[in-house]
Design an enzyme around this catalytic site. Structure first.
Site, PDB file in Angstrom:
ATOM      1  N   CYS A   1      31.107  38.266  40.736  1.00 10.61           N
ATOM      2  CA  CYS A   1      29.976  38.396  41.929  1.00 10.61           C
ATOM      3  C   CYS A   1      31.103  39.261  43.617  1.00 10.61           C
ATOM      4  O   CYS A   1      32.090  39.655  43.842  1.00 10.61           O
ATOM      5  CB  CYS A   1      29.772  37.492  42.573  1.00 10.61           C
TER       6      CYS A   1
ATOM      7  N   GLU B   1      30.368  38.858  45.858  1.00 15.88           N
ATOM      8  CA  GLU B   1      31.568  37.737  47.566  1.00 15.88           C
ATOM      9  C   GLU B   1      32.981  37.157  46.911  1.00 15.88           C
ATOM     10  O   GLU B   1      33.793  36.921  47.849  1.00 15.88           O
ATOM     11  CB  GLU B   1      30.770  36.304  47.408  1.00 15.88           C
TER      12      GLU B   1
ATOM     13  N   GLU C   1      30.414  43.796  36.163  1.00 14.61           N
ATOM     14  CA  GLU C   1      30.035  43.169  35.176  1.00 14.61           C
ATOM     15  C   GLU C   1      30.615  43.678  33.878  1.00 14.61           C
ATOM     16  O   GLU C   1      31.405  44.333  34.386  1.00 14.61           O
ATOM     17  CB  GLU C   1      28.897  42.906  34.689  1.00 14.61           C
TER      18      GLU C   1
END
Length: 131
Positions: free
Chosen positions: A53, A55, A44
Site C-alpha cells: 500500500c 502508506e 502491485e
C-alpha cells in the site's frame, strides 16, 4: 509545509502508483514531528494482491531516512474520495504515530475531512499488549 502541500505530496505519489491489476492508484504522505515529509504509492505485482500500500511505501521511506514520529497523514485515491488506510496500514501507521496524529482524507482536489488517527484505530496492538 501546509496541509495543502502534504496533500500535494500524496497526490504526486498517487500519480506514480504501479496499479496495473486493480487500476486503483493510491498515494499517501506522512509528516513527522520534525517536519520531514515522506510520500509513497501503492505498488502491485502479478501475484495480486501481494503488492504493498501507499502508506507502507511512505513508512518505508521514513524508516530508511532514520525514522520519526508521524503527526499527520494524507491519503488520496483517484477513484475513491475519503479513502481510509486498510487495516494492515492502520496497524503499521500506529507503530509510528504521535498520540494526537491527524489523518487527512482526500479526494483528487484536496482534503475533504480531517479526523484524529486514534478515532479510526483506537485499540492497536502495542508493545505492552505483547508482554
Amino acid at each position: 509545509m501546509s496541509t495543502d502541500e502534504l496533500f500535494a505530496a500524496a497526490k504526486a505519489a498517487m500519480e506514480r502508483a504501479y496499479a496495473p491489476y486493480s487500476r486503483f492508484p493510491v498515494g499517501a504522505a506522512i509528516r513527522t514531528d520534525t517536519g520531514a515529509v515522506y510520500a509513497g504509492c501503492n505498488i502491485e505485482n502479478a501475484s495480486y494482491p501481494e503488492g504493498w500500500c501507499a502508506e507502507t511505501t511512505a513508512l518505508g521511506h521514513m524508516v530508511m531516512a532514520g525514522g520519526g514520529r508521524v503527526c499527520e497523514i494524507a491519503v488520496v485515491a483517484e477513484k475513491m474520495p475519503r479513502i481510509m488506510p486498510c487495516g494492515g496500514c492502520r496497524q503499521r501507521l500506529s507503530e509510528f504515530t504521535t498520540a494526537d496524529a491527524k489523518l487527512h482524507l482526500c479526494d483528487t482536489e484536496g482534503v475533504v475531512e480531517t479526523v484524529p488517527f486514534s478515532s479510526i484505530f483506537p485499540r492497536a496492538f502495542d508493545l505492552e499488549s505483547r508482554a
